[in-house]
Scaffold this motif. Structure first.
Motif, mmCIF file in Angstrom:
data_model
loop_
_atom_site.group_PDB
_atom_site.id
_atom_site.type_symbol
_atom_site.label_atom_id
_atom_site.label_comp_id
_atom_site.label_asym_id
_atom_site.label_seq_id
_atom_site.Cartn_x
_atom_site.Cartn_y
_atom_site.Cartn_z
ATOM 1 N N GLY A 1 8.625 1.549 4.650
ATOM 2 C CA GLY A 1 8.406 0.507 3.653
ATOM 3 C C GLY A 1 7.253 -0.400 4.030
ATOM 4 O O GLY A 1 6.441 -0.788 3.181
ATOM 5 N N MET A 2 7.153 -0.747 5.308
ATOM 6 C CA MET A 2 6.040 -1.561 5.794
ATOM 7 C C MET A 2 4.718 -0.824 5.628
ATOM 8 O O MET A 2 3.704 -1.424 5.235
ATOM 9 C CB MET A 2 6.279 -1.929 7.263
ATOM 10 C CG MET A 2 7.471 -2.829 7.496
ATOM 11 S SD MET A 2 7.846 -3.030 9.254
ATOM 12 C CE MET A 2 6.327 -3.770 9.840
ATOM 13 N N GLN A 3 4.723 0.470 5.905
ATOM 14 C CA GLN A 3 3.501 1.264 5.771
ATOM 15 C C GLN A 3 3.028 1.292 4.320
ATOM 16 O O GLN A 3 1.832 1.142 4.040
ATOM 17 C CB GLN A 3 3.731 2.685 6.270
ATOM 18 C CG GLN A 3 2.478 3.546 6.241
ATOM 19 C CD GLN A 3 2.746 4.967 6.699
ATOM 20 O OE1 GLN A 3 3.888 5.429 6.706
ATOM 21 N NE2 GLN A 3 1.696 5.669 7.095
ATOM 22 N N GLN A 4 3.954 1.473 3.388
ATOM 23 C CA GLN A 4 3.581 1.479 1.975
ATOM 24 C C GLN A 4 3.097 0.113 1.510
ATOM 25 O O GLN A 4 2.259 0.011 0.605
ATOM 26 C CB GLN A 4 4.769 1.943 1.128
ATOM 27 C CG GLN A 4 5.105 3.411 1.272
ATOM 28 C CD GLN A 4 3.914 4.299 0.925
ATOM 29 O OE1 GLN A 4 3.301 4.158 -0.123
ATOM 30 N NE2 GLN A 4 3.585 5.219 1.827
ATOM 31 N N PHE A 5 3.592 -0.948 2.136
ATOM 32 C CA PHE A 5 3.128 -2.295 1.820
ATOM 33 C C PHE A 5 1.654 -2.440 2.182
ATOM 34 O O PHE A 5 0.864 -3.014 1.415
ATOM 35 C CB PHE A 5 3.972 -3.319 2.573
ATOM 36 C CG PHE A 5 3.636 -4.747 2.245
ATOM 37 C CD1 PHE A 5 4.040 -5.313 1.038
ATOM 38 C CD2 PHE A 5 2.936 -5.547 3.141
ATOM 39 C CE1 PHE A 5 3.736 -6.631 0.727
ATOM 40 C CE2 PHE A 5 2.626 -6.868 2.840
ATOM 41 C CZ PHE A 5 3.036 -7.407 1.633
ATOM 42 N N PHE A 6 1.270 -1.908 3.342
ATOM 43 C CA PHE A 6 -0.139 -1.920 3.737
ATOM 44 C C PHE A 6 -0.997 -1.158 2.723
ATOM 45 O O PHE A 6 -2.077 -1.609 2.343
ATOM 46 C CB PHE A 6 -0.314 -1.295 5.130
ATOM 47 C CG PHE A 6 -0.079 -2.248 6.266
ATOM 48 C CD1 PHE A 6 -0.918 -3.331 6.463
ATOM 49 C CD2 PHE A 6 0.974 -2.058 7.141
ATOM 50 C CE1 PHE A 6 -0.713 -4.220 7.513
ATOM 51 C CE2 PHE A 6 1.186 -2.938 8.198
ATOM 52 C CZ PHE A 6 0.346 -4.024 8.388
ATOM 53 N N GLU A 7 -0.496 0.022 2.298
ATOM 54 C CA GLU A 7 -1.301 0.810 1.361
ATOM 55 C C GLU A 7 -1.395 0.129 -0.001
ATOM 56 O O GLU A 7 -2.398 0.267 -0.700
ATOM 57 C CB GLU A 7 -0.750 2.226 1.218
ATOM 58 C CG GLU A 7 -1.692 3.115 0.422
ATOM 59 C CD GLU A 7 -1.476 4.595 0.640
ATOM 60 O OE1 GLU A 7 -2.405 5.271 1.114
ATOM 61 O OE2 GLU A 7 -0.362 5.069 0.325
ATOM 62 N N GLY A 8 -0.356 -0.598 -0.377
ATOM 63 C CA GLY A 8 -0.423 -1.349 -1.625
ATOM 64 C C GLY A 8 -1.563 -2.356 -1.610
ATOM 65 O O GLY A 8 -2.335 -2.468 -2.566
ATOM 66 N N TRP A 9 -1.680 -3.084 -0.509
ATOM 67 C CA TRP A 9 -2.771 -4.052 -0.395
ATOM 68 C C TRP A 9 -4.121 -3.365 -0.277
ATOM 69 O O TRP A 9 -5.144 -3.899 -0.723
ATOM 70 C CB TRP A 9 -2.534 -4.970 0.799
ATOM 71 C CG TRP A 9 -1.606 -6.088 0.470
ATOM 72 C CD1 TRP A 9 -0.329 -6.275 0.910
ATOM 73 C CD2 TRP A 9 -1.888 -7.180 -0.409
ATOM 74 N NE1 TRP A 9 0.213 -7.410 0.362
ATOM 75 C CE2 TRP A 9 -0.722 -7.995 -0.452
ATOM 76 C CE3 TRP A 9 -2.999 -7.552 -1.176
ATOM 77 C CZ2 TRP A 9 -0.655 -9.150 -1.227
ATOM 78 C CZ3 TRP A 9 -2.923 -8.707 -1.952
ATOM 79 C CH2 TRP A 9 -1.771 -9.492 -1.965
ATOM 80 N N LEU A 10 -4.129 -2.174 0.299
ATOM 81 C CA LEU A 10 -5.384 -1.428 0.379
ATOM 82 C C LEU A 10 -5.857 -1.040 -1.021
ATOM 83 O O LEU A 10 -7.058 -1.108 -1.320
ATOM 84 C CB LEU A 10 -5.207 -0.180 1.251
ATOM 85 C CG LEU A 10 -6.458 0.687 1.444
ATOM 86 C CD1 LEU A 10 -7.611 -0.132 2.010
ATOM 87 C CD2 LEU A 10 -6.150 1.868 2.358
ATOM 88 N N TRP A 11 -4.941 -0.626 -1.881
ATOM 89 C CA TRP A 11 -5.294 -0.336 -3.274
ATOM 90 C C TRP A 11 -5.938 -1.560 -3.926
ATOM 91 O O TRP A 11 -6.953 -1.456 -4.617
ATOM 92 C CB TRP A 11 -4.049 0.060 -4.064
ATOM 93 C CG TRP A 11 -3.657 1.492 -3.980
ATOM 94 C CD1 TRP A 11 -2.618 2.022 -3.264
ATOM 95 C CD2 TRP A 11 -4.274 2.592 -4.652
ATOM 96 N NE1 TRP A 11 -2.556 3.377 -3.437
ATOM 97 C CE2 TRP A 11 -3.553 3.764 -4.294
ATOM 98 C CE3 TRP A 11 -5.350 2.707 -5.524
ATOM 99 C CZ2 TRP A 11 -3.893 5.017 -4.768
ATOM 100 C CZ3 TRP A 11 -5.696 3.960 -6.007
ATOM 101 C CH2 TRP A 11 -4.970 5.100 -5.631
ATOM 102 N N VAL A 12 -5.330 -2.728 -3.713
ATOM 103 C CA VAL A 12 -5.851 -3.964 -4.308
ATOM 104 C C VAL A 12 -7.258 -4.264 -3.790
ATOM 105 O O VAL A 12 -8.160 -4.589 -4.563
ATOM 106 C CB VAL A 12 -4.907 -5.142 -3.989
ATOM 107 C CG1 VAL A 12 -5.526 -6.458 -4.458
ATOM 108 C CG2 VAL A 12 -3.552 -4.939 -4.657
ATOM 109 N N ALA A 13 -7.441 -4.139 -2.470
ATOM 110 C CA ALA A 13 -8.739 -4.453 -1.867
ATOM 111 C C ALA A 13 -9.824 -3.474 -2.306
ATOM 112 O O ALA A 13 -10.969 -3.871 -2.556
ATOM 113 C CB ALA A 13 -8.610 -4.452 -0.345
ATOM 114 N N LEU A 14 -9.466 -2.198 -2.407
ATOM 115 C CA LEU A 14 -10.460 -1.199 -2.795
ATOM 116 C C LEU A 14 -10.837 -1.296 -4.272
ATOM 117 O O LEU A 14 -11.955 -0.945 -4.660
ATOM 118 C CB LEU A 14 -9.935 0.209 -2.495
ATOM 119 C CG LEU A 14 -9.781 0.579 -1.012
ATOM 120 C CD1 LEU A 14 -9.123 1.945 -0.876
ATOM 121 C CD2 LEU A 14 -11.138 0.566 -0.302
ATOM 122 N N ALA A 15 -9.916 -1.762 -5.087
ATOM 123 C CA ALA A 15 -10.157 -1.848 -6.532
ATOM 124 C C ALA A 15 -10.871 -3.138 -6.928
ATOM 125 O O ALA A 15 -11.298 -3.289 -8.077
ATOM 126 C CB ALA A 15 -8.843 -1.727 -7.300
#
Length: 217
Positions: A42-56
């Motif tokens: 769950g923590m790992q997916q939280f990081f990827e969620g923010w990565l989506w936001v930053a990349l977009a």
């Protein structure tokens, strides 16, 4: 399947909640590493969620860097060690425990090598065809053989377990690994971790079953 920040954040919320319940469900100290697997996913997916936001969105380079390394920290350093360790501490069958111990030793070596590569080679991530493509140095995740050695510490300890339910979990993860390789080869790191994270919810039910079995005995 379309991936996005919403998918990652949603998966993080659900899987983390199940992870907390799994930790509470663990009744023995040797179960704690195993019970924490969905919580860490769950923590790992939280990081990827923010990565989506930053990349977009432009203007979030710090968040992009933290999220990229945060996600890869789990994918390449933590899981090759945590998975075999979580099964090793629970295993009671001597031969299977030695086999899992070998997988743990392999995971420690792999984690060191991948950590070295992350430390000394460029690490990047970008959105491509509704997926996140991770790149570390000159490593090519589009090769079919890439990730095969990753299976020994990150998946096969589940398969090697003498507990049938955990062994089934390993076989399902192995199946999803093949699915990710066939259909999402270029985006293997991202898709495989999401598939494994969703499947880790099953750990709660394994612990719930073991608790019920212990209560009946």
């Amino acid at each position: 399947m379309c991936f996005s920040a919403e998918v990652s954040f949603g998966a993080s919320a659900v899987i983390s909640t199940v992870g907390v319940l799994a930790v509470r469900k663990s009744t023995k100290k040797e179960q704690i590493f195993f019970a924490m697997v969905p919580l860490l996913f769950g923590m790992q997916q939280f990081f990827e969620g923010w990565l989506w936001v930053a990349l977009a969105n432009d203007g979030y380079p710090i968040i992009e860097t933290i999220a990229t390394y945060g996600f890869l920290l789990f994918a390449q350093l933590i899981w090759p060690v945590w998975i075999p360790l979580s099964v090793f501490t629970m295993e009671t069958h001597p031969k299977r425990k030695r086999l899992i111990g070998f997988a743990l030793a392999t995971g420690l070596t792999l984690s060191f090598l991948l950590g070295y590569r992350m430390l000394f080679y460029p690490v990047t991530a970008h959105i491509d065809q509704h997926h996140i493509y991770y790149s570390v140095g000159h490593f090519q995740s589009t090769n079919w053989w890439s990730g095969i050695f990753y299976l020994l510490p990150a998946v096969f300890p589940f398969v090697f377990s003498s507990r049938r339910a955990i062994s089934y979990l390993g076989l399902l993860m192995l199946l999803l690994f093949v699915v990710a390789k066939v259909f999402y080869l270029k985006y293997m790191i991202s898709t495989w971790c999401l598939f494994a994270a969703l499947l880790s919810v099953y750990i709660f039910f394994i612990l719930k079953r073991e608790e019920a079995a212990a209560a009946r005995s």
